[in-house]
Design an enzyme around this catalytic site. Sequence first.
Site, short mmCIF file in Angstrom:
data_model
loop_
_atom_site.label_atom_id
_atom_site.label_comp_id
_atom_site.label_asym_id
_atom_site.label_seq_id
_atom_site.Cartn_x
_atom_site.Cartn_y
_atom_site.Cartn_z
N ASP A 1 43.25 96.30 56.09
CA ASP A 1 42.96 96.13 54.67
C ASP A 1 41.47 96.37 54.42
O ASP A 1 40.64 95.56 54.82
CB ASP A 1 43.37 94.73 54.23
CG ASP A 1 43.27 94.52 52.73
OD1 ASP A 1 42.65 95.34 52.04
OD2 ASP A 1 43.83 93.51 52.25
N TYR B 1 43.86 92.11 40.51
CA TYR B 1 42.63 92.49 39.80
C TYR B 1 42.91 93.62 38.82
O TYR B 1 43.48 94.65 39.18
CB TYR B 1 41.59 92.94 40.83
CG TYR B 1 40.20 93.17 40.29
CD1 TYR B 1 39.39 92.10 39.96
CD2 TYR B 1 39.70 94.46 40.14
CE1 TYR B 1 38.10 92.30 39.49
CE2 TYR B 1 38.42 94.67 39.67
CZ TYR B 1 37.62 93.58 39.34
OH TYR B 1 36.34 93.79 38.87
N HIS C 1 46.09 96.98 52.37
CA HIS C 1 46.12 95.95 51.34
C HIS C 1 47.54 95.62 50.89
O HIS C 1 47.78 94.56 50.31
CB HIS C 1 45.27 96.42 50.14
CG HIS C 1 44.88 95.32 49.20
ND1 HIS C 1 44.26 94.16 49.63
CD2 HIS C 1 45.04 95.19 47.85
CE1 HIS C 1 44.04 93.38 48.59
NE2 HIS C 1 44.51 93.97 47.50
N SER D 1 45.99 89.37 46.61
CA SER D 1 44.70 89.94 46.28
C SER D 1 43.93 88.99 45.35
O SER D 1 43.70 87.84 45.71
CB SER D 1 44.89 91.33 45.67
OG SER D 1 43.66 92.03 45.60
#
Length: 330
Positions: free
Chosen positions: A274, A93, A309, A188
């Site tokens: 996460d 992202y 994450h 992700s």
Amino acid sequence: MPAFDLPPAELESHRPDVTEPADFDAFWRRTLDQAEDAGDAVASAEPVDSGLRLTETWDVTFRGFAGDPVRAWFSRPARATAPLPAVVEFAGYGRGRGLPHERLTWVNAGYAHLLMDNRGQGDQYGCGGDTPDPHAGAPGGPGPAVRGLLDPRDYHYRRLITDAVRAVDAVRALPGVDASRVAAVGNSQGGGLALAVAGLVPDLAAVLVTAPFLCGIRRALDLTDLPPYGEISAYLAVHRGAEEAAHRTLGHVEGISFARRAHAPAHFGVGLRDTVCPPSGTYAAFNRYAELSGGRPSKVLHAYPYNGHEGGDAVHVRRQLGWAREVLGS
């Protein structure tokens, strides 16, 4: 960060019901048909001098959503002669494709590699992107997660997911690629895109996803205020009463729905701490993976109890390489 989601035993059996929009399949069939009507996927492929002697790289432009030009780096091991299995990688992202020498793992492992640029992104970290999003004028914003949030036809991820599917079409048309052995890979946001591709491309050879965004969206919005999910929550905090429209839009990009339709062998990774993409979303996609496809593809999930994450980081990449060698060859 302490563990905050479901206990491990509950995660392993987590199979939440997902209310899918009635037009989910028709919506994506219509969207992809429109993209294909724009013509052949590859518009151009120009060799570039990356400064690397063991890797050959091309600056590729392919036709994505609505025929829009999307940039990508295509790389192969130098002097490779036989058609190679290919890995299509999707970035995280806010990141663009960056520079051609940044991501060499898959090339060094002997694969052809296409790294897709994220349209309208590339300004949050990394070395930038080169693909604008000419359709980003609908209400919502400023972050990609809320651009066009009130209508699935306007939503940023309709365009980005379409680009991802077209990236697979593009790599299959590039020189020195074995079109029957193409994998989708991402972490992700990139993991969410790879999972969507797995649900929309029935003859994909493999999919490798880590901490995928857009999985278990409703639950994630209740668990975390960190972006990207936190951007959606912040938007709805201002636009009171927009929840129904937003959830209808998000239902069209729910990763669990794509996972249910997938056919390819799958490799998952997740960090149990996460707080960006809560682990229950990854487990939900994994546990419901391929349940509508009629097949029983192999699937494996590696969990990292004390990681967030970043998941298994380089340890997980090593596992991905070993699994991909077994499934795709090299």
